[in-house]
Every structure is written in C-alpha cells, then in structure tokens.
Write an enzyme that holds these catalytic residues in place. Sequence first.
Site, PDB file in Angstrom:
ATOM      1  N   ASN A 150      11.150  -0.258  -3.274  1.00  0.00           N
ATOM      2  CA  ASN A 150       9.972  -0.768  -4.058  1.00  0.00           C
ATOM      3  C   ASN A 150       8.757   0.489  -4.140  1.00  0.00           C
ATOM      4  O   ASN A 150       7.543   0.061  -3.591  1.00  0.00           O
ATOM      5  CB  ASN A 150       9.543  -2.152  -3.551  1.00  0.00           C
ATOM      6  CG  ASN A 150       9.058  -2.088  -1.979  1.00  0.00           C
ATOM      7  OD1 ASN A 150       9.809  -1.394  -1.287  1.00  0.00           O
ATOM      8  ND2 ASN A 150       8.152  -3.038  -1.649  1.00  0.00           N
TER       9      ASN A 150
ATOM     10  N   ASN B 202       3.890  -9.921   4.372  1.00  0.00           N
ATOM     11  CA  ASN B 202       4.821 -10.837   3.526  1.00  0.00           C
ATOM     12  C   ASN B 202       6.232 -10.788   4.333  1.00  0.00           C
ATOM     13  O   ASN B 202       6.776  -9.588   4.217  1.00  0.00           O
ATOM     14  CB  ASN B 202       4.945 -10.560   2.549  1.00  0.00           C
ATOM     15  CG  ASN B 202       3.635 -10.840   1.764  1.00  0.00           C
ATOM     16  OD1 ASN B 202       2.596 -11.666   2.295  1.00  0.00           O
ATOM     17  ND2 ASN B 202       3.240 -10.226   0.497  1.00  0.00           N
TER      18      ASN B 202
ATOM     19  N   ASP C 296       9.619  -3.212   9.180  1.00  0.00           N
ATOM     20  CA  ASP C 296       8.920  -3.505   8.195  1.00  0.00           C
ATOM     21  C   ASP C 296       7.915  -2.434   7.703  1.00  0.00           C
ATOM     22  O   ASP C 296       6.813  -2.930   7.270  1.00  0.00           O
ATOM     23  CB  ASP C 296       8.731  -4.952   7.882  1.00  0.00           C
ATOM     24  CG  ASP C 296       8.359  -5.187   6.186  1.00  0.00           C
ATOM     25  OD1 ASP C 296       8.598  -4.339   5.529  1.00  0.00           O
ATOM     26  OD2 ASP C 296       8.156  -6.296   5.933  1.00  0.00           O
TER      27      ASP C 296
ATOM     28  N   HIS D  74      -0.899   0.681   4.213  1.00  0.00           N
ATOM     29  CA  HIS D  74      -1.956   0.670   3.231  1.00  0.00           C
ATOM     30  C   HIS D  74      -3.246   1.423   3.900  1.00  0.00           C
ATOM     31  O   HIS D  74      -3.314   1.681   4.919  1.00  0.00           O
ATOM     32  CB  HIS D  74      -2.482  -0.770   2.683  1.00  0.00           C
ATOM     33  CG  HIS D  74      -1.070  -1.448   2.117  1.00  0.00           C
ATOM     34  ND1 HIS D  74      -0.810  -1.032   0.789  1.00  0.00           N
ATOM     35  CD2 HIS D  74      -0.227  -2.510   2.618  1.00  0.00           C
ATOM     36  CE1 HIS D  74       0.563  -2.081   0.749  1.00  0.00           C
ATOM     37  NE2 HIS D  74       0.679  -2.808   1.862  1.00  0.00           N
TER      38      HIS D  74
END
Length: 446
Positions: A95, A284, A311, A315
């Site tokens: 992604n 998430n 994971d 950001h």
Amino acid sequence: MNRVLIKNAKIVNEGQIFEGDVLIENDIIVEIADSISAKSADCKIIDAEGNYLIPGMIDDQVHFREPGLTHKGDIASESRAAVAGGITSFIEQPNTVPNAVTQELLEQKYQIAAEKSYANYSFMMGATNDNLEEVLKTDPKNVAGIKIFLGSSTGNMLVDNEKVLETIFSGTKMLIAVHCEDEATIQANLEHYKAEFGEDIPMKYHPLIRSEEACYISSSKAVELAKKTGARLHVFHVSTAKETNLFTNKIPLENKQITAEVCIHHLWFTDADYEKKGSLIKWNPAVKTAEDKKALWEALLDDRIDVVATDHAPHTLEEKKNVYTKAPSGGPLVQHALVAMFEAHHQGKISVEKIVEKTAHNPAKIFKIEKRGFIKVGYYADLAIVNTGLPWNVKKENILYKCGWSPFEGFNFKSRITHTFVNGQLVYQNFKVKEIQAGKRLSFDR
C-alpha cells in the site's frame, strides 16, 4: 574475501543456547564450534564477550513508504533503523503510492531496494477487486506472498468482492497474508461516535470503533475461506483474545496451512495507554484491553500464534497531531522491536530461545525463505549480538526513523543490540550504522 570470526558468544539456535564461536566467509556461515582460531591475518575478530548471538529478526510486515510517501520514511532510512534494531530481513507491504498491484509496479520497488536497502528485502504483491490476472502472475520463488486488505487501506486495496476473494484463495498456491477488519462494522461504529463527538473523537474510543467484533468477523471469515479452499493463509496482527481461538497448536508449524502473527504494540500497550500516548499508539487494528494483551501473550507462548512482527508504519508528528478522524494509524517500530521482546524476557514473560523462534526461525519457515533465520553452516550470516545488561534510553538523538519519533521515547531498555551483520557484513555497531547497503533480495524455497 570477507572473513569475520565471532568469538565467545552465547549462540541461540533451535531451542538451544551454547557457548562458542562462529566463522563467516564472505556472506556465509562456514563453521560453528566451541573454539575457532583465525585462519588468516585478514580475518576480522569480534569478541561477543559472552553476549547472545542470535539470527537477525525477519520482520514479516513493514511499511517503508517508498514510493510515494517518502516524507514519512523510505527504504534507506527505515532499513537503517531496522538493522540498528537487529532486524536483518523485512517483507514490505503493497500500500505505497502507487499501490504495488501490477507486476511492473512491484518490480520497481525491488529495483529501489536493490540500490538502497541496508537489510534483506522482499515485497508483497497487492490484491484488489480487479487485478486477479496480475496477482496470479506472481513468481513464488522471488516474491514473499500476496497481501489482501479485508479492511480499508490506501487507494483501491480493500478487497470486498466475495467472488474475487474465493478465486484468489483457490487460484494461488502462494502464501496469502491478510489484514482482517470488517469495514461495515467499523463504518457503523465510526458514525455512532461522530454523531456524539463530531470529528474530534477522543482517542480512547479507537478500540471501540475498530472493535473486537470488526476483527473477529473478518478473521473468522478468512480462516473459514482458507479451510474451504485449502489456501495457505497467514493472518497479520491478531489483536484480540477472541481471535486467538481461531488458530491451533495441535500440529507442527511445518504442517500448518493457517498461521498467525502478533505485533509488538499489541504485546506492549493497552487501551489504558491512549490517555498518555494518544494518536502515537493509534494503529489498525487498534491496541485493545489488558485482557486481550494477556491472551495474545498466552497464544504466542503456546504456539497458536507463530510470529512476532512490527507492522512498522511511520507518519510525521504533524500528521499524528490531527483530530481523530484525520490522524493516520500506524507508527515506527523496527529499531525497538527486538529490545522490547528482550524487555519482556527481563520481566519473565518469554525465554530468549522463544524470542528467536518467533522472530527468526518461524518467519523463515512460514515464508520458506532460503538459507536465513537460523545460525547454521551454509546459511547466510544474518546475525545480531544482544547485550542484556547494557541499559539505554530512547530519545530524539538516537531515534533513526525518518519521522523522528517513537512510541517508546523516554523508555529505558535494559538490553541493547551491539552488532548487526547482514550477509556477513558488519552493518551496525554501538549506535552507528555503517554506510554499507548489504541487503539482498530474499528468495523462497517453493
């Protein structure tokens, strides 16, 4: 020839700890013995000083943000942070922008990594509702697997067409990794809290919006579909007690068709931490209750859960400071994952042998990675030395993530990664990453 002799190590491999030496020639382990003498004058000797020598962690789920999101992180910056944390191989997710949903876009990511990566690398092929033909072209020998988002993601990556899902599950022999959260449940929960709070929903409601129910509906459906089709399923970032009962420990890992992963943040934080950490621990799936955390540890230790990963998904702090509905989910973890597991070892939760099993041996077995994940003659020399008696504090000056922050900032870890080797090259030593991009593309025994 590159020759390195590691002496006086507590070698951790396949459930055993034994004292000895390891000789590396070029990128391969060529000898393991109680005592080895340097065979030539050009042999570099590293004294492990009685510390643990472990196979480097294989992180099966990271988001290194390149291409398209490189203000948050990139393959060079985040792989540097990874080797500083004792992670020697990573599997990156599709992604990015554009999403890696064609063979051409996927290959472009491999080309970037070949030039920039400090650690070994592989990239997942992304599935959408309408790229089935591209997905089925994926080469199992040199691509880690197929990634399916069963909850919202970047761009067009939510796969919610039941027919497409079943075709992928029944049409590929490759490992299928899934992000499991039910989108309809999440959206209904979100609308409920927006009606009460508007856009600025208090962060403590995140695990009620991305709820246990949302996770279980999705993961149970994926497991059911895998059983129906015979697909090889790997469920990423299990976050609830309820989900742990979907997995078995009754058969050896090599015989499992359905495997599971837990992430560092779900083993470390609970919903009580939202008050202090806020959006810095907004992931998430969400960090949930203390009961969920306890159950995840139990499932990890009794082998219903097979792998520990990060994971890693950075950001910027500016992005994280937005109101709930605009603050992105994810955080940086690769530099601090292994020392966090060793902290749990200090707390009596897990043995060093089990840490190695869950972070190195099992990812290598699950993805069938060739000649990595173990300390064995003939295997690539991907190694880390861990000193469990060398405390250090996480602070801005020693954080290597491009985003410049960590959810562990201010924490004192008792253990330190002192050395990391990738393909026999000493790429990291005592807070300094050497400018050696030693990473290679992972290959798979399939």
